[in-house]
Design an enzyme around this catalytic site. Structure first.
Site, PDB file in Angstrom:
ATOM      1  N   ASN A   9      42.504 -12.720   6.970  1.00 44.48           N
ATOM      2  CA  ASN A   9      43.716 -11.724   7.144  1.00 44.48           C
ATOM      3  C   ASN A   9      44.663 -11.898   6.208  1.00 44.48           C
ATOM      4  O   ASN A   9      45.465 -12.694   6.435  1.00 44.48           O
ATOM      5  CB  ASN A   9      44.100 -11.831   8.691  1.00 44.48           C
ATOM      6  CG  ASN A   9      45.192 -11.247   8.874  1.00 44.48           C
ATOM      7  OD1 ASN A   9      45.565 -10.014   8.312  1.00 44.48           O
ATOM      8  ND2 ASN A   9      45.855 -11.633  10.194  1.00 44.48           N
ATOM      9  N   SER A 210      45.766 -22.134  10.505  1.00 46.69           N
ATOM     10  CA  SER A 210      46.031 -23.187   9.574  1.00 46.69           C
ATOM     11  C   SER A 210      44.699 -23.741   9.180  1.00 46.69           C
ATOM     12  O   SER A 210      44.639 -24.783   9.102  1.00 46.69           O
ATOM     13  CB  SER A 210      46.872 -24.351  10.071  1.00 46.69           C
ATOM     14  OG  SER A 210      48.332 -23.968  10.129  1.00 46.69           O
TER      15      SER A 210
HETATM   16  P1  13P Z   1      47.182 -18.991   8.977  1.00 50.87           P
HETATM   17  O1  13P Z   1      45.729 -19.230   8.485  1.00 50.87           O
HETATM   18  O2  13P Z   1      48.043 -18.692   7.687  1.00 50.87           O
HETATM   19  O3  13P Z   1      47.829 -20.156   9.810  1.00 50.87           O
HETATM   20  O4  13P Z   1      47.218 -17.711   9.859  1.00 50.87           O
HETATM   21  C1  13P Z   1      45.955 -17.314  10.716  1.00 50.87           C
HETATM   22  C2  13P Z   1      46.143 -16.090  11.364  1.00 50.87           C
HETATM   23  O5  13P Z   1      46.996 -15.669  11.822  1.00 50.87           O
HETATM   24  C3  13P Z   1      44.917 -15.165  10.999  1.00 50.87           C
HETATM   25  O6  13P Z   1      44.789 -14.066  11.652  1.00 50.87           O
END
Ligand code: 13P
Length: 248
Positions: A9, A210
């Site tokens: 995403n 994360s």
């Molecule tokens: P991060 O991998 O940056 O923590 O974001 C997760 C997320 O919201 C994917 O939709």
């Protein structure tokens, strides 16, 4: 056996120069991979990426959609428009949309219906806030979100659930593997109880928050985790490929 999905995403990141990153990713992902691979760029890039990713195993998706097919909704994008750009998926109910745009369960439900109307698969996100986790409300929150936002007609093909604890998004914090498994097992049970075991046992449940090359293998091995929804680490082809490698 559920084939896992590793989805990126991109959120509100990426300019026309980002085609170089997609070209690099294309070189790293082979069609005989053990997982499906998806990129959800900002809407402005879906069309350009779809030209680059034609005939590759990397699929495309949108990040949200309006419930309506078309009309007077300035600034919004319909599921039909996303599909028309060459995408096969759309994310619904992401916590950033819930918080920034007030897209709560009822709207998420109609967006998910819109996705299906346009022939897209929906990736419906659920997850608790830090205060809710501390108050031991995680499972209650997940249950409420799922019950109120999954429309009639869900199948293991048209719907994917993503569990994204809000406090783990973009923070570098992750739940323990045991905590992830506990929530995913709970979601699996809920899906089976409500949609029947045939659908519920075959629906993909992704973990997001994360996920990085360094923790992907461990998180993806947790019970009932069928892939990842990746934010920051999906922006760089090398990092994203490092996460996909968890399934090699
Ligand atoms: P991060 O991998 O940056 O923590 O974001 C997760 C997320 O919201 C994917 O939709």
């Amino acid at each position: 056996m559920i084939k896992p999905l590793v989805a990126g995403n991109w959120k509100m990141n990426g300019l026309s120069s980002s085609v170089s990153e997609i070209n690099a990713l294309k070189e790293k992902v082979s069609s005989n991979s053990n997982c499906d691979v998806l990129i959800c760029p900002p809407a402005t890039l879906i069309m350009a990426f779809s030209h680059i990713l034609k005939e590759t195993p990397i699929a495309l998706g949108g990040q949200t959609c309006h419930p309506a097919e078309k009309g007077a909704h300035t600034g919004d994008i319909s599921a039909e428009m996303i599909q028309n750009c060459g995408a096969e998926y759309v994310i619904t109910g992401h916590s950033e949309r819930r918080m920034d745009h007030g897209e709560l369960d009822k709207i998420v439900k109609s967006q998910t219906e819109a996705a299906w109307r346009a022939g897209l698969k929906a990736i419906l996100c659920v997850g608790e806030l830090i205060g809710e986790r501390k108050a031991d409300l995680t499972l209650k929150v997940i249950e409420r979100q799922l019950k109120n936002s999954i429309p009639e007609g869900a199948t293991a093909e048209n719907l994917i659930i993503a569990y994204e604890p809000v406090w783990a998004i973009g923070t570098g914090l992750t739940p323990t593997v045991e905590d992830v498994a506990a929530v995913h097992n709970f979601i699996r049970q809920l899906l089976s109880d409500n949609l029947g075991s045939e659908i519920g046992n075959n629906m993909r449940i992704l973990y997001g928050g994360s996920v990085k090359p360094g923790n992907a293998k461990e998180l993806m091995a947790a019970s009932n985790v069928n892939g990842a929804l990746v934010g920051g680490a999906s922006l760089k082809a090398e990092d994203f490929a490092g996460i996909i490698a968890a399934y090699e």
